[in-house]
Design an enzyme around this catalytic site. Structure first.
Site, short mmCIF file in Angstrom:
data_model
loop_
_atom_site.label_atom_id
_atom_site.label_comp_id
_atom_site.label_asym_id
_atom_site.label_seq_id
_atom_site.Cartn_x
_atom_site.Cartn_y
_atom_site.Cartn_z
N HIS A 71 0.79 -1.22 0.00
CA HIS A 71 0.00 0.00 0.00
C HIS A 71 0.83 1.28 0.00
CE1 HIS A 71 -3.76 -2.09 0.28
NE2 HIS A 71 -3.42 -2.70 1.40
N ARG A 85 6.95 -6.31 3.10
CA ARG A 85 5.68 -6.79 2.59
C ARG A 85 5.65 -6.58 1.08
NH1 ARG A 85 -0.43 -5.30 4.56
NH2 ARG A 85 0.09 -3.17 3.95
N ASP A 102 16.87 -10.99 -3.07
CA ASP A 102 18.17 -10.61 -3.61
C ASP A 102 18.59 -9.22 -3.14
OD1 ASP A 102 18.41 -13.01 -4.89
OD2 ASP A 102 18.21 -12.22 -6.93
N GLU A 118 -6.50 -12.73 5.62
CA GLU A 118 -7.27 -11.51 5.85
C GLU A 118 -8.62 -11.48 5.14
OE1 GLU A 118 -4.80 -8.25 4.58
OE2 GLU A 118 -3.80 -9.47 3.08
N ASP A 120 -8.95 -5.70 6.33
CA ASP A 120 -9.49 -6.47 5.21
C ASP A 120 -10.48 -7.53 5.69
OD1 ASP A 120 -8.13 -5.81 2.47
OD2 ASP A 120 -6.52 -5.71 3.93
#
Length: 259
Positions: free
Chosen positions: A48, A73, A87, A152, A178
């Site tokens: 987000h 996230r 990576d 969620e 959510d």
């Protein structure tokens, strides 16, 4: 030289409560500041917040000397983005909207090198290996990766026990906003029905030997989640903290300038 030890993963394994906060500005300087605050872990939010792989990398660099462990996230549970953040040096990955055990199993594989997984073996010149300076990284990296899955929505809750049975999942993060919206309570995560589902989920997660996590954005919610047994507990969002403090300060002095 082996892959760095993931102290956040170790703390979860040992049952220690870890207090964290969200980093949503998408800027290295604010994440670096948050790294001085004393949190155990900080989320670099690729879902987000206005982040891309370069800004995620820059925030990982900004936290390199902090005691706060970075949790990245990703925007979606796809192998290609997980490969990129690993990576870039992430060792703990948080994946949103996980609904099934099959999806969880694929995410585990995305975090591991062959033959157990599907992670591309191309980190020799990447930040994860200190640009080739960690010769045993590929042989040791898998053990230090911490995979956290967000459950969620109602489908995820229905499949929670099957998701928990997937080997290689270290923790489950319940997304209250959510989940409450999917349950018909449009962001009202304090609704008694939602709270009951969250409490039951946390109990089931702990019983399965996994770490339960959640985000509380009010003191009441955070305390409730702590009492439910949340182990990795986020207690705020940096953008919200700034907005609330700024508005309170402006309101205090806006009338007559005397406070």
């Amino acid at each position: 030289m082996a892959a760095p030890k993931n102290h956040f993963k170790q703390a979860l394994t040992e049952g220690q409560r870890q207090i964290g906060c969200w980093c949503s500005f998408g800027e290295a300087i604010t994440t670096e500041l948050m790294g001085t605050a004393g949190f155990d872990w900080l989320v670099i939010d690729g879902e987000h917040a206005p982040n891309d792989i370069r800004s995620i990398r820059d925030q990982l660099v900004a936290l390199a000397t902090s005691s706060a462990e970075p949790v990245v996230r990703v925007p979606i549970g796809e192998t290609w983005i997980i490969k990129q953040v690993l990576d870039a040096g992430a060792q703990t990955v948080l994946v949103p909207m996980v609904e099934t055990a099959d999806q969880a199993a694929e995410l585990v594989r995305a975090c591991r090198y062959p033959p157990e997984g599907t992670r591309g073996v191309g980190a020799a010149g990447a930040r994860a290996t200190r640009f080739g300076g960690t010769p045993e990284y590929i042989q040791t990296a898998d053990a230090q990766i911490c995979l956290l899955l967000q459950v969620e929505n109602r489908i995820g809750i229905e499949n929670l026990d099957a998701i928990l049975a997937v080997e290689g999942v270290d923790g489950i993060f319940i997304g209250p906003a959510d989940l409450s919206t999917d349950m018909g309570h449009q962001g009202n995560s304090a609704h008694p029905e939602v709270r009951a589902v969250i409490a039951d989920a946390i109990t089931r997660i702990k019983a399965a030997g996994k770490a339960p996590g959640i985000l509380g954005v009010t003191e009441e919610a955070t305390q409730a989640y702590a009492e439910m047994g949340a182990q990795f507990l986020a207690v705020g969002i940096d953008v919200v903290l700034l907005a609330q403090s700024a508005r309170a300060l402006a309101s205090r002095w806006s009338d007559d300038g005397t406070g």
